[in-house]
Design an enzyme around this catalytic site. Structure first.
Site, PDB file in Angstrom:
ATOM      1  CG  ASP A  93      -1.772   1.204   1.343  1.00  0.00           C
ATOM      2  OD1 ASP A  93      -2.496   1.478   0.380  1.00  0.00           O
ATOM      3  OD2 ASP A  93      -1.713   1.906   2.364  1.00  0.00           O
ATOM      4  CB  THR A 139      -1.852   5.566  -1.946  1.00  0.00           C
ATOM      5  OG1 THR A 139      -1.785   4.149  -1.816  1.00  0.00           O
ATOM      6  CG2 THR A 139      -3.048   6.067  -1.173  1.00  0.00           C
ATOM      7  CB  THR A 140       0.929   2.569  -5.535  1.00  0.00           C
ATOM      8  OG1 THR A 140       0.656   1.936  -4.299  1.00  0.00           O
ATOM      9  CG2 THR A 140       2.308   2.197  -6.003  1.00  0.00           C
ATOM     10  CG  ASP A 159      -6.623   0.605   0.230  1.00  0.00           C
ATOM     11  OD1 ASP A 159      -6.670   1.420   1.168  1.00  0.00           O
ATOM     12  OD2 ASP A 159      -5.591   0.358  -0.403  1.00  0.00           O
TER      13      ASP A 159
END
Length: 541
Positions: free
Chosen positions: A73, A106-107, A404
């Site tokens: 994550d 987020t990545t 998520d």
């Protein structure tokens, strides 16, 4: 004056200030400053690039205390990285803001920002001014978001047909450690959100969803409980383990005889006085127990503890009790059971009691661990996801993955438009930006083409992480998109022999994808506008 520096005069008597510690300060200006920023941002992005997609690799983070975290994550990896460079810290904040607002992607947002800066470096080398680059990026971001609106599809969902929502949650969970049972996890996440969601206001209150983990068992044993789980047990081992039709008194006042609030001193000079005091305490406590029972309660949940004598009296008077229940759990129990939190004993009335169909104590394997489950509550909108796993790391990663998934489904409840993943929407946006760049008469067209190239870094990273040849795969998919005019074609990461992401059910929310592009562009524009860095430099020990 001495704090600033020393005052000196030149040969004509004109004063000037010699600034203090100037020799120890470092300064970078102009193109060197920009190169330094871009290098730091690229370093952070390259760390995360290998974690992108369903075949992305995990990172192991070890903190100063030796605590190990295994995750892919982006927000978690960056928050645990010990970052010194100021621009790298901006990238950490970038992933955090994506996590806070959307919860997923987020990545991707950090990889995109790194790619935009990498492309900007080449434009700077060609002598294009950073402001023109950031203007071009701005125009390209507007075109990309417009293209996303065009290719987005409205997503039908209703509580009776949850399959489309489950498919979306499975896309999110596909890149996590728990992907071997991601169908089950997706169903749990969808059921949790639909139980809690307020469909009229299109809002989901995450406070009503609690995640509780217990080491032991396997991931498949994870379940959704319509109620509350508390990591406590009944205060006395001989109290009943199962209570049906429980009427619950929720107390935040100490379950013990009252003590004066002021400083006091009690002189006990004889045995009779001591016995009288003991008798008074016992009578007072029995009176308190009777007060709870007379109001109809058959279970007391206390925020504070009580001593063994009190515990024994509770058992004698057939009033099961739970002690040392934390504040957030007390609030959740009150919401679930429809009870009121009672801060003073004198305020306890039958209307303030919570109701639950079943309260039971559960045990695990051969361990002495017990937990309390409060089910069949009055307010069915409070739920608990009970996660099991082989070790603490897997449980923590499962919690992050489920968070998520919950965020993605919540976003679909708020805005039910979706785009297709696997790099399909990025390629479609890159093609739209390239077409617009050809029509742009000014210097910004170079920046727009660079933006399109940066967008293509994400499908290339997906292909690379899946063991495919990144450039060849990417060019084939892009040519196919243009030829068939189909914006749903992406990278076949899971080797299913089709590039159509609609058939593969690789679904992403529109607001999540838009937020990625806009956030990354904003941060890159900000970095490109910095042309001077003054830092304290190395301190002499």
């Amino acid at each position: 004056m001495s704090t600033l520096g020393t005052l000196a005069f030149d040969e004509y008597g004109r004063p000037f200030i010699i600034i203090k510690d100037q020799d120890k300060k470092t300064r970078l200006t102009g193109i060197d400053a920009l190169k330094s920023h871009i290098m730091a941002a690229k370093a952070v992005a390259s760390t995360l690039k290998t974690s992108l997609g369903p075949n992305g690799l995990d990172k192991m983070m070890v903190d100063r205390d030796g605590e190990v975290t295994v995750t892919n994550d982006g927000a978690t990896i960056l928050s645990m990285m010990d970052v010194d460079h100021q621009i790298a810290k901006l990238m950490v904040e970038l992933s955090k803001s994506q996590d806070d607002e959307i919860g997923d992607g987020t990545t991707g947002v950090v990889v995109l920002a790194g790619a935009l800066l990498e492309q900007a470096e080449q434009l700077l080398d060609r002598g294009i001014h950073p402001i023109r680059i950031s203007d071009g990026y701005d125009q390209a971001a507007c075109i990309a978001t417009e293209e996303l609106d065009k290719i987005a599809e409205t997503f039908p969902y209703d509580p009776n047909n949850t399959e489309p929502l489950i498919q979306t949650a499975m896309t999110t969970l596909g890149s996590k450690v728990i992907n071997r049972c991601h169908r089950q996890m997706a169903e749990i996440a969808v059921n949790a959100i639909l139980t809690v969601a307020d469909m009229e206001r299109k809002d989901v209150d995450f406070e009503l969803i609690k995640m509780e983990g217990k080491v032991g068992g396997k991931l498949e044993d994870t379940q959704l409980i319509k109620g509350v789980i508390v990591d406590k047990e009944f205060s006395h081992p001989q109290m009943p383990k199962v209570l049906k039709d429980a009427k619950i008194a929720i107390l935040t006042c100490p379950f013990e005889p009252p003590k004066p609030k002021t400083k006091h001193k009690l002189d006990v000079t004889s045995v009779e006085d001591y016995k009288a005091l003991q008798k008074y305490e016992k009578e007072k406590f029995e009176e308190m127990i009777q007060q709870v029972k007379s109001n109809g309660a058959n279970l007391a949940i206390c925020q504070w503890g009580f001593d063994d004598e009190a515990n024994h009296l509770l058992l004698q008077n057939d009033l099961p009790a739970v002690r040392w229940v934390g504040g957030p759990e007390i609030e959740l129990i009150a919401i679930a059971t429809g009870g009121r939190i009672v801060p003073r004993f004198c305020e306890l009335t039958p209307e303030k009691l919570g109701t639950a169909g079943l309260v039971k104590e559960i045990s695990f394997g051969t361990t002495k661990d017990h937990m309390l489950v409060i089910m069949e509550c009055k307010n069915t909108r409070a739920v608990t996801i009970f996660i099991r796993g082989g070790n603490k790391m897997i449980i923590e990663e499962a919690k992050r993955a489920l968070h998520d998934a919950l965020c993605v489904i919540r976003n679909l409840v708020k805005d039910n438009r979706v785009v297709y993943g696997g790099g399909a929407s990025e390629i479609a946006c890159a093609l739209a930006v390239n077409q617009a760049a050809d029509k742009c008469p000014s210097l910004e067209q170079y920046a727009m083409r660079a933006f399109a190239d940066a967008l293509e870094v994400i499908p290339m990273a997906l292909a690379e992480n899946s063991g495919l040849n990144p450039i060849q795969t990417m060019t084939e998919v892009r040519a196919k998109q243009v030829r068939e005019n189909n914006p749903f074609l992406g990278i076949d990461c899971l080797h299913k022999n089709t590039n159509d992401m609609k058939q593969q059910h690789v679904i992403e929310t529109l607001i999540g994808k838009k937020q990625q592009i806009l956030l990354a562009t904003q941060v890159v524009k900000m970095i490109l506008k910095i042309d001077d860095i003054r830092s304290p430099g190395e301190t002499e020990d």
